[in-house]
Scaffold this active site. Structure first.
Site, short mmCIF file in Angstrom:
data_model
loop_
_atom_site.label_atom_id
_atom_site.label_comp_id
_atom_site.label_asym_id
_atom_site.label_seq_id
_atom_site.Cartn_x
_atom_site.Cartn_y
_atom_site.Cartn_z
N HIS A 29 0.83 -1.20 0.00
CA HIS A 29 0.00 0.00 0.00
C HIS A 29 0.87 1.26 0.00
O HIS A 29 0.50 2.29 -0.57
CB HIS A 29 -0.91 0.01 1.23
CG HIS A 29 -1.88 -1.12 1.26
ND1 HIS A 29 -3.15 -1.04 0.75
CD2 HIS A 29 -1.76 -2.38 1.74
CE1 HIS A 29 -3.78 -2.19 0.92
NE2 HIS A 29 -2.95 -3.02 1.51
N ASP A 124 -6.15 5.08 0.98
CA ASP A 124 -6.37 3.92 0.12
C ASP A 124 -7.67 3.22 0.50
O ASP A 124 -8.45 3.73 1.31
CB ASP A 124 -5.14 3.00 0.09
CG ASP A 124 -5.00 2.11 1.32
OD1 ASP A 124 -5.90 2.11 2.17
OD2 ASP A 124 -3.98 1.40 1.41
#
Length: 479
Positions: A29, A124
């Site tokens: 991520h 995210d």
């Protein structure tokens, strides 16, 4: 009064725009967000600060990756109160949820004292709870989607899919995601088969409509049908900006012969013939069982192909066992290999414990294939280097990614799993040989070369991904 309001507005507009970014825990991520940040700061005079929720103090690898980016590590969230069987998706969501007070405090501190004006807050897919905090500070929210456009398209249809599953009592075997090849239900993301995880993911998916835009780490040539579908204007769907591939691009010198003489595996690669080595790596979180390590080792030996294998200690219970847990360096992973394997294969293979510089390895001219866990970052790194794949998914949405690369992109092979749940040595030996020597491998290599050229084009000066980033940057500078 009007004069003072106008003056204050002019003062705010003269400040440098600042974008906050917040990844979920995990290198997969963080890394693409860093690459996106580099493009904004280098090309558009936009400041970026990455705020990082986590469960542990930062590792040396994380601080190295972030050395040229403004960043703040939030107070670590302990996981000690959770059952050891808690799934990775719930661990990530728990970490974000428990970090919300720290996120609010950080935003307050910077917005009240900064010489910047904060123009966007980018999270995210697991970070949508932070939208409420961004709203408190009147900061527009965006989603940075770190997976495929296929998975993003599925996110928009999750509530509808769940309802369909309930109506059919789970009997619908093929799932049709708009713009994508059909997927068998067994290949859906693991978390979607667990009601608790599914409900958490649906809650995140429902908040997607609150975002001002969704930044997608893919590009049109890679997933044409899906991206065209996602970019259709529909009520409740934010605009989607395909900006990929956002990966660490290695310079031409390293591509030719790996110029890092301090790394043993790059030195070894320098001695191998061009395109002859299979790179075997399951990412930062992926782990194999003891029995599967045996089968993989013996399968590589049976293939008679050159290989570079990054091995970690086995985990017989959890295929994502090293995602949150630092690999036990007290145990040498090589001790778990079959007896005599290293000695028998030393002329054709190299086994390295725990870590290798993946970007440099995949860029090396000696690499001819990549056996991967199908993490999206790994797939994109393969694309930009033109390296065909063997798809070996382990957890999360990786089975969906495996379908994408084998049946849609057509750049990879996928070994069959045996009745005992293992990919057996004979199957491994056969698939490796087919990729590295066979006609199938040649076709995949040619197709991957086409995608590599497309990837170079889209990130060029007038490329589509560059234009998408520029559109976002101009929007953020005007806020």
């Amino acid at each position: 009064m009007e004069y003072h309001v106008k003056q204050r507005k002019q003062q705010q507009q003269s400040l440098i725009p600042l974008v906050f970014m917040m990844p979920s825990p995990g290198k997969g991520h963080l890394i693409p967000m860093i690459e996106f940040s580099k493009k904004l700061t280098k090309n558009y005079d936009i400041g970026v600060t990455i705020i990082i929720p986590s469960n542990n103090p930062p590792t040396e690898a994380e601080t190295t990756m972030l050395r040229h980016i403004n960043h703040i590590f939030l107070r670590p969230v302990p996981l000690s109160g959770l059952p050891s069987t808690t799934k990775i998706e719930l661990l990530i969501s728990h970490t974000i949820h428990q970090s919300l007070p720290s996120i609010r405090q950080t935003l307050h501190s910077i917005t009240s004292s900064s010489r910047h004006r904060v123009t966007a807050f980018v999270v995210d897919l697991f970070g949508t709870e932070a939208f409420d905090i961004a709203s408190e500070f009147n900061i527009p929210s965006y989603i940075f989607f770190t997976s495929t456009s296929m998975f993003l398209s599925f996110f928009f249809h999750l509530p509808q899919w769940k309802a369909t599953q309930c109506e059919s009592n789970g009997s619908t075997e093929l799932v049709q995601i708009p713009g994508c090849v059909p997927i068998h239900i067994k290949d859906l993301a693991d978390g979607l088969k667990d009601d608790e995880i599914l409900n958490v993911i649906i809650q995140h998916a429902k908040r997607f409509k609150l975002a001002q835009g969704i930044i997608e780490n893919s590009f049109l040539d890679l997933e044409p049908g899906t991206i065209k579908e996602l970019q259709k204007v529909k009520p409740g769907r934010p605009p989607v900006y395909p900006v990929g591939p956002l990966v660490n691009m290695v310079n031409d010198q390293t591509k030719m012969h790996g110029n890092n003489n301090d790394n043993a595996c790059l030195r070894w690669l320098n001695e191998q013939p061009r395109g002859s080595v299979l790179f075997v790596c399951f990412g930062s979180g992926g782990t194999l069982s003891s029995a599967q390590i045996d089968e993989l080792a013996l399968g590589l030996e049976m293939s008679e192909q050159r290989f570079l294998w990054v091995i970690k200690n086995p985990n017989d219970k959890d295929s994502s066992g090293s995602f949150f847990n630092v690999n036990n360096i007290l145990n040498d992973p090589l001790n778990f290999l079959p007896k005599g394997f290293v000695e028998r294969t030393k002329r054709k293979g190299l086994v390295v414990p725990n870590w290798a510089p993946q970007a440099q390895v995949l860029a090396h001219e000696s690499i001819g294939g990549f056996l991967t866990h199908c993490g999206w970052n790994s797939i994109l790194e393969s694309v930009v280097n033109g390296v065909p794949l063997i798809a070996w998914p382990l957890y999360a949405e990786q089975k969906m990614n495996a379908v994408l690369i084998t049946r849609d992109m057509k750049v990879g092979l996928r070994p069959e799993i045996g009745e005992d749940g293992l990919v057996e040595r004979e199957e491994i030996g056969s698939v490796v040989k087919r990729l590295m020597e066979g006609e199938e491998g040649k076709k995949l290599r040619y197709r991957m070369k086409e995608l590599k050229e497309a990837a170079i084009e889209v990130v060029g000066e007038n490329g589509s991904s560059t234009k998408q980033i520029e559109e976002l940057a101009l929007k953020w500078k005007k806020v």
